[in-house]
Design a protein around this motif. Structure first.
Motif, PDB file in Angstrom:
ATOM      1  N   GLN A   1      17.251  28.696  18.318  1.00  0.00           N
ATOM      2  CA  GLN A   1      18.441  29.296  17.718  1.00  0.00           C
ATOM      3  C   GLN A   1      19.598  28.298  17.698  1.00  0.00           C
ATOM      4  O   GLN A   1      19.839  27.569  18.662  1.00  0.00           O
ATOM      5  N   ALA A   2      20.306  28.268  16.574  1.00  0.00           N
ATOM      6  CA  ALA A   2      21.460  27.376  16.416  1.00  0.00           C
ATOM      7  C   ALA A   2      22.661  27.918  17.173  1.00  0.00           C
ATOM      8  O   ALA A   2      22.849  29.137  17.284  1.00  0.00           O
ATOM      9  N   ALA A   3      23.468  27.014  17.695  1.00  0.00           N
ATOM     10  CA  ALA A   3      24.673  27.434  18.419  1.00  0.00           C
ATOM     11  C   ALA A   3      25.683  28.053  17.465  1.00  0.00           C
ATOM     12  O   ALA A   3      26.397  29.001  17.812  1.00  0.00           O
ATOM     13  N   THR A   4      25.754  27.526  16.239  1.00  0.00           N
ATOM     14  CA  THR A   4      26.700  28.046  15.244  1.00  0.00           C
ATOM     15  C   THR A   4      25.926  28.749  14.144  1.00  0.00           C
ATOM     16  O   THR A   4      25.116  28.130  13.458  1.00  0.00           O
ATOM     17  N   PRO A   5      26.167  30.052  13.970  1.00  0.00           N
ATOM     18  CA  PRO A   5      25.409  30.790  12.938  1.00  0.00           C
ATOM     19  C   PRO A   5      25.848  30.392  11.530  1.00  0.00           C
ATOM     20  O   PRO A   5      26.967  29.912  11.322  1.00  0.00           O
TER      21      PRO A   5
END
Length: 809
Positions: free
Chosen positions: A212-216
């Motif tokens: 999962q990316a830290a920034t959506p």
């Protein structure tokens, strides 16, 4: 459809040998048209070994050559003359000993032989990478890892990919087999049926959890046209690094003939051929407003596709648009130039959807874009497969391109589709297949293919069809599935066949056509087949009012269904004349088309085209050009072959013919013939006369079917001939004489023939003389003079009364 053996075996629980698998595929209806070996490196480095350079010294007779001794792990070192500037003692290199064949990247294969180079013996070759197909560099020899052992086969070090490639002849309904997993399902079903088990199941690839990316990076999806797009799924992935694909992915695609482009594009192509689900990757930074809208754009909207061509959209073309309403891709067909993945792409929006088959096919043909994705969508895609394909592709992108999921999966599926249900009986399956399949075998095959048995009795069963088989909707479709999985070669051939005799319409239309074709071919005619679609510029506006026009013509020139056979034949004549083939006798069976008050009409024709000379000029006689009477003789002979007599000749006003005549049989016009007008010939740049006849073949056959005496006995009694010389006005045609004679309606009069025409001032002003013979016959007895004289008296009175004829004595 191209299938890779190695790739297919990744999903099979067992691994049949390539030849055995080929037999299995053909038995289950996936006919293998070819099986060929694939080598990523031509020759797969066979015979090449690792060698160690022991010594080097300058060649005594050449400044740029080096004498070397090389240890190849097989007895005495080899003496090799090398021209590479980088060769040195202690190097580990690739050696091609004597007898080895190498396959350069450029050039023909070369087999090593003992040779003398500038007076020094050479027992092989130290290789550069381009000389053995491993690359394009020719800067010097390949220098390998120092730890390698001399004598090791080069194929064990480089491991060039090898595979077997199947070319499968798929029928259009088999979209379920347009992927490796789809073919694997059929193979597993066959193995289950063979062993009466359910243990063989397709081994689907595991899907790893997405990092999962830290920034959506949420991208909204709106589907405005749900009829054209029943389901749309997508996900955002950030932090990707576009670059080359790993070797395993390149080899999979290269084996089936797909060029590697980049890791992102290669993954979408890989999933397409793995699952059958087309995908599309957008550069997320090019999606304005962070929104995807599936809709139609106005008629004529310009759109630049990936091939850098601007296309004018039709209002029915489904488009994938951004938040600003700008097109990014022609849905299911082709991507746009400004929204696709490039070398600088860092964020991706991945699309997995199902589009309406009819919409995709129409758009694909309209724009001439026959892509792999369009080919699959137009045949029907598994609507339940969009999420699996999306998750599988996203997992590979994260693994191979360093991406991270930046949004949840979006899945727009407003009206979930229900599985098709089909009910049938075991008796029907056995009757239609001709095989006595047990009920358990039938159920086992259907379950192995993914069918769900909803209900069953001793005589029948009802099943739900998997979404991967959208072509199945009838009981007969289930029979086909059972027959092919059991093996089409297992169908028993009965020793007795019971048939009911059928009554055929007489005369047989095909035999009549063959008879006339044989007659024409035997008299020097050549049969031609011209295009039923032709150019509207050949016809007047009045003719075009009743002409069938093409709605989606492939070229500007071919835009209407021909209302006449003349024009397409003249095209063929013009083609031949331009190539100095000037004496032409053509015939053609074909159809013309017209618009009726209700629907459309088709009419069958036989047409004749004559132009040039009757025969080739020789020393014995001079040749003469064909004329109307040559055409007339063939027309009459054809009608005589068909048993027609008492023909009525009527002058015609047929367009494009001068002169023009009609022949009637029982008051029905069956033939129109004459000379092609100069105006029509000019259209086709034809400078010599062309004679043309068209038979209404439908009427010809219709009249034949009503005839009671198509076959007649040869007369046993002699015929009698009488001659008359008739003095007539010059404007009176022989057709009028023939018509008047037929009006007498004598059963004895069989034939009328004009055998001489005489014109002279002695006959009177504006007069001519016809010498006409009349043939009489009675099939029951010999005629008497009294009977013949009675008919002749009637004929004379008719000619004098109707034609004001004078009988010459």
């Amino acid at each position: 459809m191209t299938i890779s053996y190695n790739w297919l075996c990744e999903y099979l629980p067992v691994k049949p040998i390539p030849e055995e698998l080929s037999t299995i595929l053909t038995r289950i209806g996936l006919e293998v048209e070819s099986l060929e070996k694939f080598e990523a490196v031509k020759g797969s480095l066979a015979g090449l070994v690792i060698g160690e350079v022991l010594t080097t010294e300058k060649h005594p007779n050449a400044d740029k050559l080096t004498l070397t001794t090389v240890n190849t792990g097989n007895g005495e070192p080899l003496r090799i003359v090398c021209g590479a500037p980088n060769v040195a003692a202690g190097q580990k290199v690739v050696v091609a000993p004597i007898g080895t064949t190498i396959y350069p990247v450029n050039g023909e294969p070369l087999t090593m032989k003992k040779a003398k180079i500038r007076g020094e013996e050479s027992q092989g070759m130290i290789c550069a990478e381009d000389e053995i197909g491993l690359g394009s560099s020719h800067a010097g020899i390949m220098v390998l890892d120092a730890s390698l052992q001399p004598g090791t086969p080069a194929s064990e070090i480089f491991k060039p990919a090898q595979d077997w490639i199947y070319e499968i002849g798929l029928t259009p309904n088999r979209m379920d087999a347009m992927s490796h997993i789809g073919v694997a399902k059929d193979v597993c079903a066959f193995l289950n049926n063979l062993e009466h088990t359910h243990k063989y199941q397709v081994q689907l690839p595991a899907i790893k959890a997405l990092p999962q990316a830290a920034t959506p990076l949420p991208i909204s999806v709106t589907v405005e046209n749900t009829d054209a797009c029943p389901r749309y799924s997508g996900i955002s992935i950030t932090g990707v690094k576009v670059g080359p694909s790993p070797d395993w992915l390149k080899n999979h695609l290269q084996a089936i003939g797909v060029r590697s482009i980049s890791n992102i594009v290669d993954i979408t192509n890989f999933i397409l051929h793995e699952t059958g689900q087309p995908l599309h990757a957008f550069d997320a930074d090019a999606i304005k407003g962070n929104a995807v809208v599936v809709k139609n754009l106005p008629q004529g909207t310009p759109f630049v596709t990936l091939d850098e061509k601007e296309r004018k959209l039709d209002a029915t073309d489904l488009m994938i648009c951004n938040g600003a309403g700008e097109g990014m891709s022609i849905a299911g067909v082709f991507g746009g130039l400004h929204s696709g993945v490039s070398d600088t792409t860092q964020h991706v929006f991945l699309e997995s959807a199902l589009f309406n088959a009819g919409v995709i096919r129409t758009t694909s043909f309209r724009h001439g874009l026959r892509t792999d994705a369009a080919t699959r969508f137009e045949k029907g895609v598994d609507i339940s497969n969009t999420l699996f394909a999306l998750e599988r592709a996203a997992s590979l992108i994260c693994e191979l391109a360093g991406g991270q999921a930046a949004s949840a999966i979006v899945d727009i599926y407003p009206e979930p589709k229900h599985k098709t249900q089909v009910e049938t009986t075991y008796a029907y399956i056995r009757k239609l297949s001709g095989s006595n399949y047990p009920a358990d075998k039938i159920k086992n095959i259907l379950r192995s293919l993914g069918f769900e048995v909803l209900s069953e009795t001793a005589e029948s069963l009802k099943v739900a069809v998997p979404f991967s088989k959208p072509d199945i909707s009838l009981p007969a479709d289930l029979v086909e599935e059972v027959m092919r999985i059991d093996g089409l070669d297992n169908i028993e051939i009965p020793t007795h066949v019971t048939i009911s005799p059928a009554l055929s319409v007489q005369p047989d239309g095909e035999r009549v056509r063959e008879k006339i074709a044989d007659y024409l071919a035997g008299n020097g005619f050549h049969e031609i087949f011209t295009n039923s679609i032709t150019n509207s510029k050949y016809f007047t506006p009045e003719v075009l009012e009743h002409t069938v026009k093409m709605m989606n013509n492939l070229t500007v020139e071919l835009d209407v269904m021909r209302p006449s056979m003349l024009e397409t034949g003249l095209e063929s004549i013009s083609y031949n004349l331009n190539r100095k083939n000037e004496d032409l006798f053509f015939f053609e069976f074909g159809k013309t088309y017209s618009v009726l008050e209700k629907g459309y009409g088709e009419t069958n024709h036989l047409v004749l085209y004559l132009t040039g000379r009757k025969t080739t000029e020789t020393w014995m006689h001079k040749s003469s050009p064909v004329d109307f009477y040559e055409l007339k003789s063939y027309v009459q002979n054809i009608l005589n072959q068909l048993g027609y007599s008492n023909l009525q000749w009527v002058e015609s006003t047929a367009a494009d013919l001068q002169p023009a005549w009609e022949i009637k049989v029982k008051n029905q016009a069956v033939v129109t013939l004459g000379g092609v007008s100069q105006q029509k010939l000019k259209q086709f740049d034809i400078r010599q006369p062309v004679w043309y006849a068209t038979f209404n073949w439908d009427k010809i056959l219709g009249l034949l079917q009503k005839s009671d005496n198509f076959y007649k006995e040869i007369p046993r009694f002699p015929a009698v001939r009488r001659d008359l010389a008739l003095v007539l006005d010059k404007q009176v045609k022989f057709a009028a004489v023939e018509s008047a004679a037929r009006a007498v309606k004598s059963q004895l009069l069989r034939d009328i023939n004009l055998f001489d025409v005489f014109e002279s001032e002695k006959l009177g002003a504006n007069k001519k003389s016809y010498a006409v013979s009349f043939t009489f016959l009675d099939t029951q007895k010999t005629l008497t003079d009294k009977e013949i004289d009675g008919v002749m008296d009637k004929l004379v009175k008719t000619f004098e009364t109707q034609l004001q004829a004078e009988i010459r004595k």
